[in-house]
Design a protein around this motif. Structure first.
Motif, short mmCIF file in Angstrom:
data_model
loop_
_atom_site.label_atom_id
_atom_site.label_comp_id
_atom_site.label_asym_id
_atom_site.label_seq_id
_atom_site.Cartn_x
_atom_site.Cartn_y
_atom_site.Cartn_z
N HIS A 181 1.47 -17.22 -8.85
CA HIS A 181 2.63 -16.59 -8.58
C HIS A 181 3.70 -17.45 -9.14
N TYR A 182 4.84 -17.12 -10.03
CA TYR A 182 5.83 -17.71 -10.10
C TYR A 182 7.18 -17.02 -10.78
N SER A 183 7.25 -15.80 -10.76
CA SER A 183 8.48 -15.02 -11.09
C SER A 183 8.06 -13.55 -10.92
N ARG A 184 9.31 -12.88 -10.57
CA ARG A 184 8.99 -11.39 -10.11
C ARG A 184 9.72 -10.74 -11.04
N VAL A 185 10.45 -11.38 -12.26
CA VAL A 185 11.43 -10.62 -13.25
C VAL A 185 10.91 -10.71 -14.61
N ILE A 186 9.76 -10.91 -14.71
CA ILE A 186 9.25 -10.86 -16.11
C ILE A 186 8.10 -9.53 -16.20
N GLY A 187 8.34 -9.09 -17.64
CA GLY A 187 7.30 -8.18 -17.98
C GLY A 187 7.38 -6.77 -17.26
N GLY A 188 8.45 -6.60 -16.76
CA GLY A 188 8.86 -5.00 -16.05
C GLY A 188 10.12 -5.27 -15.14
N PRO A 189 10.12 -3.91 -14.83
CA PRO A 189 11.48 -3.91 -13.84
C PRO A 189 11.24 -4.62 -12.36
N ASP A 190 12.06 -4.99 -11.77
CA ASP A 190 11.91 -5.87 -10.49
C ASP A 190 11.55 -4.67 -9.27
N PHE A 191 10.30 -4.47 -9.32
CA PHE A 191 9.69 -3.69 -8.27
C PHE A 191 9.53 -4.33 -6.82
N THR A 192 9.55 -5.61 -6.99
CA THR A 192 9.63 -6.36 -5.64
C THR A 192 10.83 -6.07 -5.01
N GLY A 193 11.91 -6.09 -5.50
CA GLY A 193 13.19 -6.00 -5.09
C GLY A 193 13.37 -4.52 -4.66
N MET A 194 12.67 -3.41 -5.07
CA MET A 194 12.66 -2.16 -4.56
C MET A 194 12.15 -1.96 -3.47
N PHE A 195 11.18 -2.85 -2.95
CA PHE A 195 10.57 -2.75 -1.61
C PHE A 195 11.06 -3.69 -0.53
N VAL A 251 0.76 -1.11 -0.11
CA VAL A 251 -0.04 0.09 0.10
C VAL A 251 1.00 1.22 -0.07
N LEU A 252 0.84 1.86 -0.93
CA LEU A 252 1.68 3.27 -1.17
C LEU A 252 1.04 4.44 -0.15
N PRO A 253 1.81 5.14 0.05
CA PRO A 253 1.54 6.15 0.98
C PRO A 253 0.25 6.99 0.84
N ASP A 254 -0.11 6.87 -0.50
CA ASP A 254 -1.26 7.57 -0.70
C ASP A 254 -2.55 6.81 -0.67
N GLY A 255 -2.46 5.63 -0.10
CA GLY A 255 -3.52 4.47 -0.16
C GLY A 255 -3.45 3.55 -1.41
N THR A 256 -2.97 3.59 -2.53
CA THR A 256 -3.02 3.02 -3.72
C THR A 256 -2.58 1.58 -3.33
N ILE A 257 -3.06 0.69 -3.88
CA ILE A 257 -2.77 -0.90 -3.50
C ILE A 257 -1.94 -1.24 -5.01
N VAL A 258 -0.62 -1.82 -4.74
CA VAL A 258 0.23 -2.17 -5.74
C VAL A 258 0.54 -3.85 -5.77
N LYS A 259 0.54 -4.54 -6.56
CA LYS A 259 0.85 -5.85 -6.25
C LYS A 259 2.04 -5.96 -7.44
N THR A 260 3.28 -6.29 -6.84
CA THR A 260 4.41 -6.55 -7.77
C THR A 260 4.71 -7.92 -8.13
N GLY A 261 5.39 -8.29 -9.23
CA GLY A 261 5.71 -9.55 -9.54
C GLY A 261 4.79 -10.45 -9.86
N GLY A 262 4.85 -11.62 -9.63
CA GLY A 262 3.68 -12.39 -10.53
C GLY A 262 2.60 -12.84 -9.78
N GLY A 263 1.74 -13.43 -10.28
CA GLY A 263 0.44 -13.80 -9.45
C GLY A 263 -0.77 -12.83 -9.85
N PRO A 264 -1.78 -13.57 -9.23
CA PRO A 264 -3.26 -12.94 -9.86
C PRO A 264 -3.18 -11.50 -9.07
N GLY A 265 -3.85 -10.64 -9.92
CA GLY A 265 -3.98 -9.19 -9.44
C GLY A 265 -2.74 -8.25 -9.83
#
Lengths: 404, 483
Positions: B191-205, B169-183
């Motif tokens: 859920h199976y990978s966090r490094v496809i389709g975009g930058p590794d935002f999971t790692g950022m957190f 949940v970002l500071p303004d209340g936005t819900i973000v789901k990084t990496g793989g998986g529904p949603g």
């Protein structure tokens, strides 16, 4: 002016030895579904379990916070079950004892409240102390009530007809008609086993356990000293209690008495186990039941008595003992400990009891057996609203049914 | 609006989100959160709230964002460098530990998804019951929450790579789901990978100290629960030989997750084997966890051969421990032998952790031990009694060695000692920075120390990201840099 926070200062080593890691509230294993029954059944803020209470105690010692009515409520939301200490597991390398005596800290906080700010302590606790002073029992019943259970049994009074064994029934069993049968059954079992014993009847004093738990340390200390003198006049060599709280008090709290209590102290399950071993009890009547055993905190964690009740249950024909995942030293309190039946009219104690019953039901057992009248009373009350159907018994009931 | 009115307004607003019973401004309740497992303390909050779901966290953050109220986040409260202080007296403290549910264990896909407030011990127990395992190396996992672990320890203490999705949940209340998986924004079904389709935002957190967003749900890859454990425990007299063994071990197998190698220094050996005082030796414990006896016995034999060729020696006492470990079921329980109960009993801790490139270890490690000894000599002069030393290190991967050179003191109620230890911890970290090291902890006071080592470019990138995600600076303000 009297020394403020005297009791708390006396246990400050425990407060400062606590590392505030939170294991006392957060540990989960196959054998530990949760640690603190109060945390589990309340909104769960930190002050509901050991770490938060220790932080508050440190705040009081250092003057960062001041006593208040709200704080008084906090210190009475604890069953004193000691599971937090068991699950903390840290040992003081100098003493070999627990590093953090949370039970001692909470009792000290209560003591200071009663000494310094009784106005903030709930009336129920103060009424109990007044009743004890007036009637020598916390239930506020006339002394004569405590001998009613024995009327038809013609049992000798230990003050007039000394016996080596004294059956110390305890206020809770002796004062509550619903529990009187327990004392009768215990007496009949002992007779059947050929144990010569006496009782104190209306002269039986309150052991002082409840008073100490709720913080009335001075009152409890006076009771201990008077009781030791009285018990010595009986000349008995062994005191057998029906109540786990009495057993723990006589065995552990009485060490702090002005003189040492000479008689050996046994809880009735220990005596039953001994009598079974010596073939003096021969349980023959078969009652087919799946039972699970609830270790009372006083008997288990505080006294280390785990095997005796199991030996007794395993010796009863037709009884199948099933263990809960949280058993023996990991048992979750029934909810009645630490004076919790008095807190908020017992609603929290009842909720905790419901959890205990539900975990027992999950084993597939039909009967939940305990060996403490406080556990039994609270579990009975909780069973009226708990999910699942499980019957609550005291171990004396099962032994009686198998023998008499 | 005065402070009191503002607090009450907030309390009412938050109560509408979580229910009355899970929000409080009661002084006693709030005070109970003023400390944690560190000497640096918790947070001085105005309101404490215990959310139960991602949606509730989102609504809380929206409310805080709207009113520009600082928010600090707390998991297990078991940091060693303290918690984000936020703005003392004004903070809304999110106690995340009510969010402690397992949301899904996908046995086929071998993933678990859990709420971020769950303790690692509870998560591990649930995974074990389902026949799976999360590698949590020699850590106090009954006190650390999943979200706290990912936020406070860069690299997530051994689960960074297995983490494939984080709901934030970002500071303004936005819900973000990084990496793989529904949603997720990449619309994956599982859920199976966090490094496809975009930058590794999971790692950022991971390792953000909780300052970029509030972690509410995490998906982690699972391993099959290893039922067979073997161990080799040997003694070495030379640090060089220990390092060579680490190198050869890392060359042959990945020490993470099934073949951990734990090294105990002389002080630790003294604790485990009283009477061995003054003997400068290192005790190496290699644990092999797996699924067949044949495989584990082979691994054990190979390791023993290498260790013995490097001068490692067996003793009867250590062999008895290895036998005990081999006979005792799952390794995880054994790993707990140096858990918190053990350390808590040693005394008041000066935690002195490190993370050293393996190639520099021989040069740097002795300097850290020497630094500690100098400080302990100073402690003795001041009358503080050091009761135990504990040196421990482990290859966290092929390249790095993590560990600690801790000291434990008696006199736990001495305020002077507490101040001495706090200074010791901070000075030690500054010294490690002088040696070119940075440790993995991004918590409380340590974050500030780490941030002081940032290059201008790195600092600028952090500022840009933080400002973009948290323009009002409400989430864990001041954790890394003044805001």
């Amino acid at each position: 002016m009297a020394d403020k926070k005297k009791a708390l200062k006396a246990v400050s080593q425990s407060v400062y030895s606590c590392r505030k890691c939170g294991q006392c509230g957060n540990k989960v294993t196959d054998a530990v579904p949760y640690v603190c029954p109060v945390k589990e059944t309340t909104p769960g803020f930190d002050h509901f379990y050991s770490r938060g209470k220790i932080v508050i105690a440190q705040g009081l010692l250092e003057g960062a916070i001041e006593p208040s009515k709200e704080l008084a409520e906090v210190v009475y939301t604890c069953t004193l079950c000691g599971n937090c200490m068991t699950q903390c597991g840290a040992i003081d390398r100098d003493t070999g004892g627990p590093l953090v005596d949370t039970v001692g800290v909470v009792e000290a906080l209560r003591t200071d409240f009663l000494e310094e700010h009784p106005e903030w302590v709930a009336n129920e606790y103060k009424a109990l102390l007044t009743a004890t002073r007036q009637y020598d029992n916390p239930w506020g019943v006339p002394r004569s009530t405590k001998e009613k259970w024995a009327k038809k049994l013609s049992l000798p009074n230990a003050l007039r007809n000394p016996s080596e064994t004294l059956l110390f029934v305890g206020c809770t069993v002796a004062s509550n008609p619903a529990l009187n049968a327990r004392a009768v059954k215990a007496a009949e079992i002992l007779k059947k086993a050929g144990v010569a014993f006496a009782i104190l009847g209306k002269d039986e004093p309150c052991c002082g356990s409840v008073q100490k738990r709720i913080g009335a340390v001075r009152q409890a200390r006076d009771m201990v000293n008077n009781n030791i003198r009285l018990l010595h006049t009986t000349g008995c060599k062994t005191i057998v209690t029906l109540c786990a709280g009495c057993a723990n008090a006589l065995k552990n709290d009485y060490r702090l008495g002005a003189e040492k209590l000479k008689p050996n102290v046994l809880h009735i399950v220990e005596l039953f186990a001994q009598l079974l071993k010596e073939d003096k009890l021969n349980p023959t009547k078969k009652k087919g039941s799946k039972v699970t055993y609830h270790d009372p905190c006083h008997l288990g964690r505080h006294m280390g008595i785990y095997d005796a009740p199991r030996d007794v249950l395993n010796a009863l024909p037709g009884i199948e003992l099933i263990e809960r995942s949280a058993t023996r030293e990991n048992t979750i309190c029934c909810g009645a400990g630490g004076g919790m039946r008095l807190f908020e009219s017992g609603t929290l104690a009842e909720k905790i009891g419901q959890s205990a019953l539900e975990s027992a039901s999950q084993t597939g057992a039909e009967v939940l057996v305990s060996s403490c009248p406080f556990c039994e009373m609270n579990l009975q009350t909780s069973s009226k609203t708990a999910a699942g159907s499980i019957t609550v018994y005291d171990i004396i009931d099962l032994v009686y049914e198998a023998i008499v | 609006m005065n402070t009191y009115d503002k607090q009450n307004m907030l309390k009412r607003a938050l109560a509408e989100v979580v229910g009355d019973q899970y929000v409080t401004t009661d002084k006693m309740t709030v005070f109970a959160y003023s400390q944690d497992a560190s000497l640096f303390g918790g947070t001085d909050a105005a309101v404490v709230v215990r959310p139960g779901s991602t949606e509730e966290v989102s609504k809380i953050m929206k409310c805080a964002y709207h009113h520009a109220v600082p928010v600090v986040v707390r998991g297990g409260g078991s940091s060693i460098y303290g918690q984000p202080k936020g703005i003392p007296g004004s903070n809304v403290l999110l106690d995340m530990t009510r969010m402690n549910k397992i949301l899904d264990i996908n046995k086929q896909g071998m993933t678990v998804c859990a709420q971020a407030g769950i303790m690692m011990g509870k998560l591990q127990q649930a995974c074990n019951q389902a026949g799976f395992y999360i590698f949590v190396p020699a850590a106090p996992f009954h006190t650390v929450s999943l979200g706290g672990w990912l936020s406070g320890a860069a690299g997530g203490g051994g689960i960074w790579w297995e983490t494939i999705s984080v709901t934030v949940v970002l500071p303004d209340g936005t819900i973000v789901k990084t990496g793989g998986g529904p949603g997720t924004n990449t619309r994956l079904k599982h859920h199976y990978s966090r490094v496809i389709g975009g930058p590794d935002f999971t790692g950022m957190f991971i390792g953000d100290g909780g300052s970029f967003g509030v972690k509410t749900e995490v998906a982690i890859r699972l391993l099959g629960l290893p039922h067979i454990t073997r161990a080799c425990i040997l003694e070495f007299l030379e640090l060089e030989h220990v390092l060579e063994l680490i190198r050869r071990h890392g060359e042959r197998v990945n020490p993470h997750p099934f073949d951990p190698l734990l090294v105990f220094g002389p002080g630790a050996t003294e604790i485990f084997s009283p009477g061995s005082e003054g003997v400068e030796k290192f005790t190496i414990m290699a644990i092999m966890q797996g699924h067949t006896e044949r495989e584990m016995d082979a691994k054990k034999d190979i390791f023993n051969d290498i260790a013995e060729s490097l001068g490692g020696t067996h003793t009867a006492e250590l062999d008895a421990i290895t036998d005990l470990m081999a006979g005792g079921g799952e390794a995880e329980e054994k790993m707990e032998m140096f858990g918190l109960s053990f350390f808590n009993g040693l005394g008041l801790a000066a935690w002195l952790p490190f993370n050293i490139p393996r190639v520099s270890f021989l040069e740097i490690y002795p300097k850290l031990v020497a630094w500690r000894e100098e400080r302990l000599a100073e402690a003795t002069k001041k009358g503080f009694e050091c009761r135990a030393r504990f040196e421990f290190f482990t290859p966290s991967d092929q390249c790095a060695v993590s560990g600690e050179v801790d000291a434990f003191f008696k006199d736990t109620d001495s305020p002077e000692l507490r101040e001495f230890i706090k200074d010791m911890i901070l000075d030690y970290q500054k010294y490690t920075h002088e040696l070119g090291l940075l440790d993995v902890y991004n918590q409380g006071v340590m974050s500030r120390l780490n941030a002081a080592c940032w290059s201008p470019g790195f600092k600028s990138l952090h500022t840009t990201v933080k400002k973009a995600l948290d323009p009002k600076g409400i989430l864990n303000p001041g954790l890394w840099v003044e805001t």
